[in-house]
Scaffold this motif. Structure first.
Motif, mmCIF file in Angstrom:
data_model
loop_
_atom_site.group_PDB
_atom_site.id
_atom_site.type_symbol
_atom_site.label_atom_id
_atom_site.label_comp_id
_atom_site.label_asym_id
_atom_site.label_seq_id
_atom_site.Cartn_x
_atom_site.Cartn_y
_atom_site.Cartn_z
ATOM 1 N N UNK A 76 0.804 -1.232 0.000
ATOM 2 C CA UNK A 76 0.000 0.000 0.000
ATOM 3 C C UNK A 76 0.837 1.283 0.000
ATOM 4 N N UNK A 77 1.911 1.306 0.801
ATOM 5 C CA UNK A 77 2.733 2.519 0.890
ATOM 6 C C UNK A 77 3.372 2.871 -0.444
ATOM 7 N N UNK A 78 3.861 1.864 -1.135
ATOM 8 C CA UNK A 78 4.508 2.097 -2.444
ATOM 9 C C UNK A 78 3.451 2.540 -3.459
ATOM 10 N N UNK A 79 2.261 1.938 -3.370
ATOM 11 C CA UNK A 79 1.174 2.305 -4.297
ATOM 12 C C UNK A 79 0.827 3.786 -4.131
ATOM 13 N N UNK A 80 0.742 4.242 -2.888
ATOM 14 C CA UNK A 80 0.427 5.667 -2.647
ATOM 15 C C UNK A 80 1.564 6.552 -3.153
ATOM 16 N N UNK A 81 2.788 6.098 -2.985
ATOM 17 C CA UNK A 81 3.940 6.911 -3.418
ATOM 18 C C UNK A 81 4.000 7.107 -4.932
ATOM 19 N N UNK A 82 3.291 6.248 -5.680
ATOM 20 C CA UNK A 82 3.309 6.396 -7.143
ATOM 21 C C UNK A 82 2.731 7.744 -7.570
ATOM 22 N N UNK A 83 1.851 8.300 -6.731
ATOM 23 C CA UNK A 83 1.198 9.579 -7.099
ATOM 24 C C UNK A 83 2.079 10.776 -6.771
ATOM 25 N N UNK A 84 3.133 10.541 -5.983
ATOM 26 C CA UNK A 84 3.902 11.678 -5.461
ATOM 27 C C UNK A 84 5.045 12.105 -6.365
ATOM 28 N N UNK A 85 5.153 13.447 -6.560
ATOM 29 C CA UNK A 85 6.347 13.988 -7.212
ATOM 30 C C UNK A 85 6.593 15.377 -6.629
ATOM 31 N N UNK A 86 7.818 15.694 -6.198
ATOM 32 C CA UNK A 86 8.066 16.997 -5.569
ATOM 33 C C UNK A 86 7.726 18.171 -6.491
ATOM 34 N N UNK A 87 7.911 17.989 -7.803
ATOM 35 C CA UNK A 87 7.610 19.101 -8.728
ATOM 36 C C UNK A 87 6.105 19.317 -8.863
ATOM 37 N N UNK A 88 5.326 18.224 -8.676
ATOM 38 C CA UNK A 88 3.860 18.379 -8.681
ATOM 39 C C UNK A 88 3.445 19.204 -7.460
#
Ligand code: E4P
Length: 218
Positions: free
Chosen positions: A187-199
């Motif tokens: 689950x944690x990795x799945x949520x991290x897929x949405x994250x990008x610092x530039x976003x």
């Protein structure tokens, strides 16, 4: 590529399923042990929460026990996929359970030859463990690439490649590029897929600029 979530945590499964990103669930004995609850209860709840396949693993290590446990696990719900290990008895059990019409996920796969045997045994899924190969200094994703090539060379195989032991967002990208049909992701990795610092940065600056206009969309 489809996404399965690699957990036995029903709260996480419900939340991620509601977000529409989960096509199935994989569990294993360690994930079930972590919940401290009976396997029957957990697998039944997960199967009610999601329409897609839910992998539940046998504990027996010899053929007869694997088949008996597999049948018992499959009786919990029609969307149970029985997980058996990549061993000689596991391949035999895979053949027997598949012939009874059950979906079998051959797990703990670390080599293309094991995947070849799984496909010949009628497996619905083969689970190469990418992270655990990386852990011992090998290239786990190379095994996924090899399996893809092997399966592409025999059109009679119907086994889906389920990239497993996925530890990072990079593993997910690489699995998709290597031709995995599915990745099972914690689950944690799945949520991290949405994250990008530039976003995050871009969104913050858009909101500041918008605030200066004094406008509202609604
Ligand atoms: C797959 O079905 C397994 O449950 C899982 O991916 C194992 O991952 P791990 O190596 O991070 O424990």
């Amino acid at each position: 590529m489809k996404f399965f979530v690699d957990t036995a945590d029903i709260g996480e499964i419900r939340e991620l399923t509601a977000a529409g990103v989960v096509d199935g669930v994989t569990t294993n004995p360690s994930l079930i042990a972590k919940t401290g609850r009976p396997i029957w209860e957990i697998i039944e709840e997960i199967c009610e929460a999601i329409e897609g396949p839910v992998s539940a693993e046998v504990i027996a290590t010899e053929f007869g026990g694997m088949v008996a446990e597999g049948e018992r696990l499959a009786s919990i719900a029609p969307n149970v996929a029985v997980k058996v290990p990549s061993t000689w008895d596991g391949f035999r059990a895979c053949r027997a359970l598949s012939e009874r019409g059950l979906k079998v996920n051959v797990t703990l796969c670390f080599a293309a030859n094991q995947a070849l045997l799984a496909a010949k045994s009628g497996a619905a899924y083969i689970s190469p463990f990418v992270g655990r190969l990386d852990d011992i200094g090998l290239d786990g994703m190379e095994v996924v690439r090899e399996i893809r090539a092997v399966y592409n060379n025999d059109k009679s195989f119907n086994t889906k490649i389920l990239a497993s032991s996925i530890r990072t967002p990079l593993h997910v990208t690489q699995a998709a590029m290597a031709g995995a049909d599915i990745a099972t992701v914690p689950p944690g990795v799945l949520r991290n897929l949405a994250k990008h610092p530039l976003t995050e940065k871009g969104l913050a600056s858009f909101l500041v600029d918008w605030g200066r206009t004094g406008q509202a969309i609604l």
